[in-house]
Write a protein that holds these residues in place. Structure first.
Motif, PDB file in Angstrom:
ATOM      1  N   VAL A 201       0.833  -1.200   0.000  1.00 48.89           N
ATOM      2  CA  VAL A 201       0.000   0.000   0.000  1.00 48.89           C
ATOM      3  C   VAL A 201       0.868   1.251   0.000  1.00 48.89           C
ATOM      4  N   ALA A 202       1.953   1.227   0.807  1.00 45.41           N
ATOM      5  CA  ALA A 202       2.833   2.392   0.884  1.00 45.41           C
ATOM      6  C   ALA A 202       3.514   2.652  -0.457  1.00 45.41           C
ATOM      7  N   VAL A 203       4.009   1.591  -1.113  1.00 40.67           N
ATOM      8  CA  VAL A 203       4.652   1.750  -2.416  1.00 40.67           C
ATOM      9  C   VAL A 203       3.649   2.220  -3.455  1.00 40.67           C
ATOM     10  N   SER A 204       2.445   1.692  -3.401  1.00 40.33           N
ATOM     11  CA  SER A 204       1.408   2.100  -4.360  1.00 40.33           C
ATOM     12  C   SER A 204       1.081   3.579  -4.204  1.00 40.33           C
ATOM     13  N   LYS A 205       0.996   4.058  -2.981  1.00 43.61           N
ATOM     14  CA  LYS A 205       0.720   5.472  -2.761  1.00 43.61           C
ATOM     15  C   LYS A 205       1.823   6.345  -3.353  1.00 43.61           C
ATOM     16  N   ARG A 206       3.079   5.918  -3.172  1.00 40.45           N
ATOM     17  CA  ARG A 206       4.184   6.694  -3.731  1.00 40.45           C
ATOM     18  C   ARG A 206       4.138   6.702  -5.251  1.00 40.45           C
ATOM     19  N   MET A 207       3.829   5.550  -5.818  1.00 42.89           N
ATOM     20  CA  MET A 207       3.755   5.488  -7.276  1.00 42.89           C
ATOM     21  C   MET A 207       2.641   6.387  -7.810  1.00 42.89           C
ATOM     22  N   LEU A 208       1.485   6.355  -7.162  1.00 48.16           N
ATOM     23  CA  LEU A 208       0.377   7.202  -7.598  1.00 48.16           C
ATOM     24  C   LEU A 208       0.726   8.677  -7.468  1.00 48.16           C
ATOM     25  N   LEU A 209       1.417   9.024  -6.386  1.00 53.29           N
ATOM     26  CA  LEU A 209       1.813  10.417  -6.207  1.00 53.29           C
ATOM     27  C   LEU A 209       2.800  10.851  -7.282  1.00 53.29           C
ATOM     28  N   ALA A 210       3.754   9.962  -7.612  1.00 55.33           N
ATOM     29  CA  ALA A 210       4.732  10.284  -8.655  1.00 55.33           C
ATOM     30  C   ALA A 210       4.039  10.432 -10.008  1.00 55.33           C
ATOM     31  N   VAL A 211       3.120   9.520 -10.324  1.00 50.03           N
ATOM     32  CA  VAL A 211       2.387   9.616 -11.588  1.00 50.03           C
ATOM     33  C   VAL A 211       1.531  10.871 -11.622  1.00 50.03           C
TER      34      VAL A 211
ATOM     35  N   LEU B  40       2.165  13.736 -10.083  1.00 51.40           N
ATOM     36  CA  LEU B  40       3.047  14.874 -10.330  1.00 51.40           C
ATOM     37  C   LEU B  40       3.446  14.944 -11.799  1.00 51.40           C
ATOM     38  N   LEU B  41       3.745  13.788 -12.385  1.00 50.43           N
ATOM     39  CA  LEU B  41       4.137  13.751 -13.797  1.00 50.43           C
ATOM     40  C   LEU B  41       2.988  14.218 -14.698  1.00 50.43           C
TER      41      LEU B  41
ATOM     42  N   GLY C  18       9.811  24.923 -35.099  1.00 59.06           N
ATOM     43  CA  GLY C  18       8.718  25.746 -35.579  1.00 59.06           C
ATOM     44  C   GLY C  18       7.343  25.242 -35.230  1.00 59.06           C
ATOM     45  N   LYS C  19       7.241  24.116 -34.561  1.00 60.99           N
ATOM     46  CA  LYS C  19       5.955  23.548 -34.196  1.00 60.99           C
ATOM     47  C   LYS C  19       5.786  23.548 -32.671  1.00 60.99           C
ATOM     48  N   PRO C  20       4.568  23.747 -32.182  1.00 55.53           N
ATOM     49  CA  PRO C  20       4.341  23.659 -30.730  1.00 55.53           C
ATOM     50  C   PRO C  20       4.494  22.209 -30.253  1.00 55.53           C
ATOM     51  N   LEU C  21       4.720  22.080 -28.955  1.00 58.99           N
ATOM     52  CA  LEU C  21       4.891  20.738 -28.387  1.00 58.99           C
ATOM     53  C   LEU C  21       3.610  19.923 -28.525  1.00 58.99           C
ATOM     54  N   SER C  22       3.773  18.669 -28.882  1.00 57.17           N
ATOM     55  CA  SER C  22       2.644  17.751 -28.915  1.00 57.17           C
ATOM     56  C   SER C  22       2.392  17.200 -27.507  1.00 57.17           C
ATOM     57  N   VAL C  23       1.365  16.388 -27.381  1.00 56.99           N
ATOM     58  CA  VAL C  23       1.076  15.756 -26.084  1.00 56.99           C
ATOM     59  C   VAL C  23       2.233  14.855 -25.672  1.00 56.99           C
ATOM     60  N   VAL C  24       2.722  14.064 -26.617  1.00 56.37           N
ATOM     61  CA  VAL C  24       3.849  13.177 -26.313  1.00 56.37           C
ATOM     62  C   VAL C  24       5.089  13.987 -25.952  1.00 56.37           C
ATOM     63  N   GLY C  25       5.315  15.070 -26.678  1.00 54.81           N
ATOM     64  CA  GLY C  25       6.463  15.925 -26.373  1.00 54.81           C
ATOM     65  C   GLY C  25       6.350  16.549 -25.005  1.00 54.81           C
ATOM     66  N   SER C  26       5.146  16.950 -24.613  1.00 54.98           N
ATOM     67  CA  SER C  26       4.944  17.533 -23.279  1.00 54.98           C
ATOM     68  C   SER C  26       5.219  16.505 -22.187  1.00 54.98           C
ATOM     69  N   ILE C  27       4.716  15.278 -22.401  1.00 53.88           N
ATOM     70  CA  ILE C  27       4.960  14.225 -21.411  1.00 53.88           C
ATOM     71  C   ILE C  27       6.449  13.913 -21.341  1.00 53.88           C
ATOM     72  N   TYR C  28       7.108  13.854 -22.511  1.00 52.68           N
ATOM     73  CA  TYR C  28       8.545  13.572 -22.538  1.00 52.68           C
ATOM     74  C   TYR C  28       9.324  14.658 -21.807  1.00 52.68           C
TER      75      TYR C  28
ATOM     76  N   LEU D 114      11.555  16.287 -14.597  1.00 50.37           N
ATOM     77  CA  LEU D 114      11.336  15.902 -13.200  1.00 50.37           C
ATOM     78  C   LEU D 114      12.376  14.904 -12.716  1.00 50.37           C
ATOM     79  N   SER D 115      12.809  13.999 -13.593  1.00 52.59           N
ATOM     80  CA  SER D 115      13.726  12.939 -13.164  1.00 52.59           C
ATOM     81  C   SER D 115      15.189  13.320 -13.325  1.00 52.59           C
ATOM     82  N   THR D 116      15.503  14.244 -14.224  1.00 49.73           N
ATOM     83  CA  THR D 116      16.888  14.685 -14.432  1.00 49.73           C
ATOM     84  C   THR D 116      16.883  16.198 -14.591  1.00 49.73           C
ATOM     85  N   ILE D 117      17.975  16.744 -15.118  1.00 51.61           N
ATOM     86  CA  ILE D 117      18.041  18.180 -15.391  1.00 51.61           C
ATOM     87  C   ILE D 117      17.705  18.469 -16.846  1.00 51.61           C
ATOM     88  N   GLY D 118      17.262  17.432 -17.585  1.00 52.27           N
ATOM     89  CA  GLY D 118      16.881  17.607 -18.979  1.00 52.27           C
ATOM     90  C   GLY D 118      18.031  17.344 -19.926  1.00 52.27           C
TER      91      GLY D 118
END
Length: 329
Positions: free
Chosen positions: A23-33, A35-36, A57-67, A73-77
């Motif tokens: 349960v504790a690990v699941s809560k952390r995973m849900l919180l991380a997801v 935040l993402l 020249g193109k705006p970010l797509s949904v996949v690009g935003s998630i990426y 969040l996980s690195t400095i980019g």
């Protein structure tokens, strides 16, 4: 989150609320997801403020935003997607960066939990020591010790004012599960009794399985607290006087008491049931001890309120029809 740890020998352990690691690990995973997902949504709403090297020249797509949210969040980019407008950079500074810190805290949550648990344990110990006084220490959490604790609780003693001492860490863990503070260690050792705050305790109940151990515990307890009330159980009647000489105020011979009850139950079954009923507090007959009221002083014990069966005067226990019980003091 790990399972509740087994109490460490010689250390105070407190009642804990059991929790499931899954349960504790699941809560952390849900919180991380969560935040993402929030970071991805924030980036996508301002998708025109970012430049993607793969799609200039193109705006970010949904996949690009998630990426972008994931690598930020996980690195400095990686630099392939960068904010270019003032608004996007401001959002990254005041929103995305704090979210990155929270995300990293979640990733290292196990280590932080250990540190937090240790800090919380130290704080609880210090707070417990500052408030503990007039408590009862039960040494030995076997059959006799558990029965003694159960009777104390049924008699109105608060669980917070009972401290269990047992040599086995597993027994101390069982005491914690029952809502009691416990010390895992040898009750004959000064440092173990000191951790149980014997100096400010009101009474000690010694319910160990060996008579020689009971003697050593009695001597140590009496030395650490000369005013404490000591009640000890022994297996053999021949050791009763030795316990008293060691400093015990009351000594219960467990084998003799069991034998007497067996004999009474065999010869006088009804009397045996009455005695058993008296021992089973809260059901049927109960014994109570109270001081004489001002209105009862000077009157016979038999005229006092309730059914008086004995009178305690000094160190003597007198029957209600004793000549000395004709006038209560």
């Amino acid at each position: 989150m790990a399972e509740s740890p087994v109490p460490v020998a010689g250390m105070l352990s407190f009642p804990v609320r059991p929790g499931s690691p899954l349960v504790a690990v699941s809560k952390r995973m849900l919180l991380a997801v969560g935040l993402l997902a929030l970071a991805s949504a924030i980036v996508y709403l301002d998708r025109h403020g970012y430049r993607d090297a793969a799609h200039p020249g193109k705006p970010l797509s949904v996949v690009g935003s998630i990426y972008y949210a994931t690598v930020t969040l996980s690195t400095i980019g990686y630099g392939d997607i960068v904010p270019v407008t003032t608004a996007a950079r401001l959002v990254n500074t005041i929103v995305i960066t704090p979210m990155r810190l929270v995300f990293l805290i979640i990733l290292v949550g196990t280590t932080l939990q250990v540190l937090t648990r240790q800090t919380r344990a130290n704080w609880r110990t210090a707070r417990w020591r500052s408030r503990m006084a007039g408590h009862t220490i039960v040494i030995g959490y076997g059959t006799k010790g558990r029965s003694a604790v159960r009777t104390l609780l049924e008699s109105g003693t608060a669980a917070e004012s009972i401290v269990v001492v047992d040599l086995l860490s597993e027994a101390a863990g069982d005491a914690n599960a029952a809502g009691l503070v416990a010390v895992a260690g040898d009750g004959a050792r000064r440092e173990v009794l000191a951790r149980a705050e014997i100096g400010s305790a009101r009474q000690v109940v010694i319910a160990v399985n060996r008579d020689d151990t009971a003697v050593l515990i009695t001597l140590t307890a009496r030395q650490l607290n000369p005013c404490i009330t000591i009640v000890a159980a022994v297996r053999e009647e021949e050791n009763q006087d030795l316990l008293r000489l060691s400093g015990a105020d009351q000594v219960i011979v467990s084998s003799a008491a069991a034998g007497q009850l067996l004999a009474i139950s065999a010869v006088r079954p009804a009397a045996g049931r009455v005695i058993g009923d008296l021992l089973d507090r809260g059901r049927g007959l109960d014994l109570a001890e109270r001081p004489a009221t001002a209105a009862e002083v000077g009157a016979p014990a038999q005229d006092a309120e309730g059914t008086v069966i004995a009178l305690v005067r000094g160190n003597d226990v007198l029957p209600a029809d004793h000549p000395a019980a004709r006038r209560l003091a």
